[in-house]
Design an enzyme around this catalytic site. Structure first.
Site, PDB file in Angstrom:
ATOM      1  N   GLY A 102       0.917  -1.126   0.088  1.00 32.39           N
ATOM      2  CA  GLY A 102       0.037  -0.086  -0.097  1.00 32.39           C
ATOM      3  C   GLY A 102       0.845   1.267  -0.006  1.00 32.39           C
ATOM      4  N   CYS A 103       1.904   1.175   1.027  1.00 30.83           N
ATOM      5  CA  CYS A 103       2.752   2.503   0.753  1.00 30.83           C
ATOM      6  C   CYS A 103       3.541   2.620  -0.509  1.00 30.83           C
ATOM      7  CB  CYS A 103       3.741   2.324   2.035  1.00 30.83           C
ATOM      8  SG  CYS A 103       2.900   2.257   3.808  1.00 30.83           S
ATOM      9  N   THR A 104       3.939   1.484  -0.981  1.00 28.78           N
ATOM     10  CA  THR A 104       4.547   1.545  -2.411  1.00 28.78           C
ATOM     11  C   THR A 104       3.445   2.435  -3.546  1.00 28.78           C
ATOM     12  OG1 THR A 104       5.936  -0.212  -1.807  1.00 28.78           O
ATOM     13  CG2 THR A 104       5.712   0.456  -4.238  1.00 28.78           C
TER      14      THR A 104
ATOM     15  N   ALA B 191       3.083   6.120  -2.804  1.00 32.25           N
ATOM     16  CA  ALA B 191       3.992   6.802  -2.985  1.00 32.25           C
ATOM     17  C   ALA B 191       4.524   7.007  -4.448  1.00 32.25           C
ATOM     18  CB  ALA B 191       5.573   6.336  -2.065  1.00 32.25           C
TER      19      ALA B 191
END
Length: 151
Positions: free
Chosen positions: A45-47, A50
Site C-alpha cells: 500500500g505504501c509503495t 508513494a
C-alpha cells in the site's frame, strides 16, 4: 486519530531525511506542502501511494506544491525505498516518531484481528504560510493525487 484540522497551524518539525539532511517546516515557507505519513517503506500500500504521488510530481510542482513522505523507518530503509522507485521528493526517517507524534498520526490500529500501535496513513496539505488546508484520513493509495488536488 489526529486532532489537527484545516485552519490549524502545522506543527513545526525538524527531522533527518533518507540522506541525513535536516528538513524542517520552515524550509517550505512560501510553498504549498503535501506531507504524507505512511506505515512502512516498501510495503504494497505504501509503495502504491508513494508511486502515485511520484508519477504526478511534475503536476504537483506546476501547482506550487512540494511533497514530503514520513514514516518511522530507518534512513537506510527510506533510502532503499526512494532509490528503488526513483522518488523525486525526500522521505523523513522519523525513527524517534517526533514528527509522527506532533501530527498525531501514531496510535492503536487493528490488522487481521490483532491490535497494535502504528502510523495511521494520513496526508496533510499545508499552505504557503504553514497553515493546514486539508487533512486526508481515508487515503486512496492508487488515486491519492486526485484526492489531494480535488480541492
Amino acid at each position: 486519530m489526529t486532532q489537527l484540522k484545516a485552519g490549524d497551524p502545522a506543527p513545526n518539525f525538524s527531522a533527518k531525511d533518507e540522506q541525513g539532511n535536516t528538513i524542517s517546516l520552515g524550509d517550505y515557507k512560501g510553498k504549498k506542502l503535501v506531507v504524507f505519513f505512511y506505515p512502512k517503506a516498501s510495503t504494497p500500500g505504501c509503495t502504491v501511494e508513494a508511486c502515485n504521488l511520484n508519477d504526478n510530481f511534475e503536476r504537483f510542482q506546476s501547482l506550487g506544491y512540494e511533497i514530503l513522505g514520513v514514516s518511522a523507518d530507518s534512513a537506510k530503509r527510506q533510502s532503499n525505498f526512494k532509490t528503488k522507485y526513483g522518488f523525486q521528493y525526500p522521505l523523513l526517517a522519523d525513527e524517534d516518531k517526533a514528527v509522527i507524534e506532533a501530527f498525531g498520526v501514531w496510535g492503536p490500529k487493528k490488522f487481521m484481528g490483532k491490535e497494535y500501535d502504528g502510523i495511521h496513513r494520513t496526508t496533510f496539505v499545508i499552505d504557503e504560510k504553514g497553515v493546514i488546508e486539508n487533512v486526508i484520513t481515508k487515503v486512496k493509495t492508487k488515486d491519492h493525487t486526485a484526492q489531494i488536488l480535488a480541492d
